[in-house]
Scaffold this motif. Structure first.
Motif, PDB file in Angstrom:
ATOM      1  N   VAL A  77      15.241  -5.604  -3.465  1.00 13.11           N
ATOM      2  CA  VAL A  77      14.646  -6.371  -2.372  1.00 13.11           C
ATOM      3  C   VAL A  77      15.615  -6.422  -1.201  1.00 13.11           C
ATOM      4  CG1 VAL A  77      13.748  -8.629  -1.660  1.00 13.11           C
ATOM      5  CG2 VAL A  77      13.386  -7.850  -3.991  1.00 13.11           C
ATOM      6  N   THR A  78      15.088  -6.139   0.003  1.00 12.13           N
ATOM      7  CA  THR A  78      15.820  -6.432   1.238  1.00 12.13           C
ATOM      8  C   THR A  78      14.943  -7.390   2.027  1.00 12.13           C
ATOM      9  OG1 THR A  78      14.859  -4.661   2.567  1.00 12.13           O
ATOM     10  CG2 THR A  78      16.808  -4.099   1.263  1.00 12.13           C
ATOM     11  N   ASP A  79      15.370  -7.769   3.214  1.00 13.45           N
ATOM     12  CA  ASP A  79      14.568  -8.734   3.964  1.00 13.45           C
ATOM     13  C   ASP A  79      13.246  -8.152   4.451  1.00 13.45           C
ATOM     14  OD1 ASP A  79      15.740  -7.075   5.829  1.00 13.45           O
ATOM     15  OD2 ASP A  79      16.131  -8.664   7.275  1.00 13.45           O
ATOM     16  N   SER A  80      13.106  -6.814   4.505  1.00 11.82           N
ATOM     17  CA  SER A  80      11.865  -6.221   5.006  1.00 11.82           C
ATOM     18  C   SER A  80      11.253  -5.181   4.078  1.00 11.82           C
ATOM     19  CB  SER A  80      12.117  -5.588   6.370  1.00 11.82           C
ATOM     20  OG  SER A  80      13.043  -4.529   6.242  1.00 11.82           O
ATOM     21  N   SER A  81      11.781  -5.045   2.855  1.00  8.99           N
ATOM     22  CA  SER A  81      11.227  -4.040   1.942  1.00  8.99           C
ATOM     23  C   SER A  81      11.457  -4.424   0.487  1.00  8.99           C
ATOM     24  CB  SER A  81      11.843  -2.669   2.210  1.00  8.99           C
ATOM     25  OG  SER A  81      13.215  -2.680   1.889  1.00  8.99           O
ATOM     26  N   MET A  82      10.704  -3.757  -0.375  1.00  9.23           N
ATOM     27  CA  MET A  82      10.855  -3.894  -1.826  1.00  9.23           C
ATOM     28  C   MET A  82      10.741  -2.526  -2.451  1.00  9.23           C
ATOM     29  SD  MET A  82       8.509  -6.985  -3.173  1.00  9.23           S
ATOM     30  CE  MET A  82       8.760  -8.663  -2.696  1.00  9.23           C
ATOM     31  N   LYS A  98      14.597 -13.044  -1.632  1.00  7.10           N
ATOM     32  CA  LYS A  98      15.337 -12.265  -2.633  1.00  7.10           C
ATOM     33  C   LYS A  98      14.976 -12.644  -4.072  1.00  7.10           C
ATOM     34  CE  LYS A  98      18.222 -10.359   0.397  1.00  7.10           C
ATOM     35  NZ  LYS A  98      18.241  -8.980   0.723  1.00  7.10           N
ATOM     36  N   ASN A  99      14.264 -13.758  -4.281  1.00  7.53           N
ATOM     37  CA  ASN A  99      14.014 -14.233  -5.645  1.00  7.53           C
ATOM     38  C   ASN A  99      12.909 -13.471  -6.385  1.00  7.53           C
ATOM     39  OD1 ASN A  99      11.838 -15.223  -4.237  1.00  7.53           O
ATOM     40  ND2 ASN A  99      12.086 -17.339  -4.891  1.00  7.53           N
ATOM     41  N   PHE A 100      12.450 -12.333  -5.860  1.00 10.28           N
ATOM     42  CA  PHE A 100      11.430 -11.536  -6.534  1.00 10.28           C
ATOM     43  C   PHE A 100      12.021 -10.509  -7.495  1.00 10.28           C
ATOM     44  CE2 PHE A 100       8.897 -12.784  -2.770  1.00 10.28           C
ATOM     45  CZ  PHE A 100       7.795 -13.300  -3.433  1.00 10.28           C
TER      46      PHE A 100
END
Length: 131
Positions: A77-82, A98-100
């Motif tokens: 996870v980044t702030d704009s992608s997974m 980030k908790n995903f």
């Protein structure tokens, strides 16, 4: 008014508004709203990547530029992608928490193809459907 004046007026209107009409209705089109579109199918990240790895052109004909839902476990996870199952890169519409990481998820997005260099399927305009 004479026929000549009417003809001149019609030509002037056509010349004035013709380019505007062409720009608004042919060249410029509203962007798709993937979040409000119905997905054509739900598939696991692993199965989608396998189909692209086996036959990229056949998978493109099924999925390219189509709205699909991906199921799997969030691996990055980044702030704009997974990244889902290390197989599918999802460019998100909104900032992601980030908790995903390491949790099951269902993401809807538009398939934009397979990256041969990184061997990963890419989606854009993604949104979380359930987690």
């Amino acid at each position: 008014m004479s026929k000549r004046k009417i003809t001149i007026l019609a030509v002037l209107l056509l010349v004035s508004f013709g380019p505007y009409y062409i720009y608004q209705n042919i060249i410029y089109k509203d962007a798709r709203d993937i979040n409000n579109e119905k997905s054509i199918l739900t598939i696991s990240a692993h199965n989608l990547e396998n189909q692209y790895a086996q036959n990229s052109s056949q998978a493109d004909s099924k999925y390219l530029n189509k709205t699909i839902e991906i199921e799997g476990i969030v691996t990055e996870v980044t702030d704009s992608s997974m990244v889902i199952d290390g197989k599918v890169f999802c460019k998100m519409n909104q900032t992601v928490k980030k908790n995903f990481t390491d949790k099951p998820i269902n993401i809807k997005g538009r398939c934009i193809g397979f990256d041969d260099l990184f061997e990963i399927v890419k989606l854009d305009q993604c949104s979380i459907q359930q987690h």
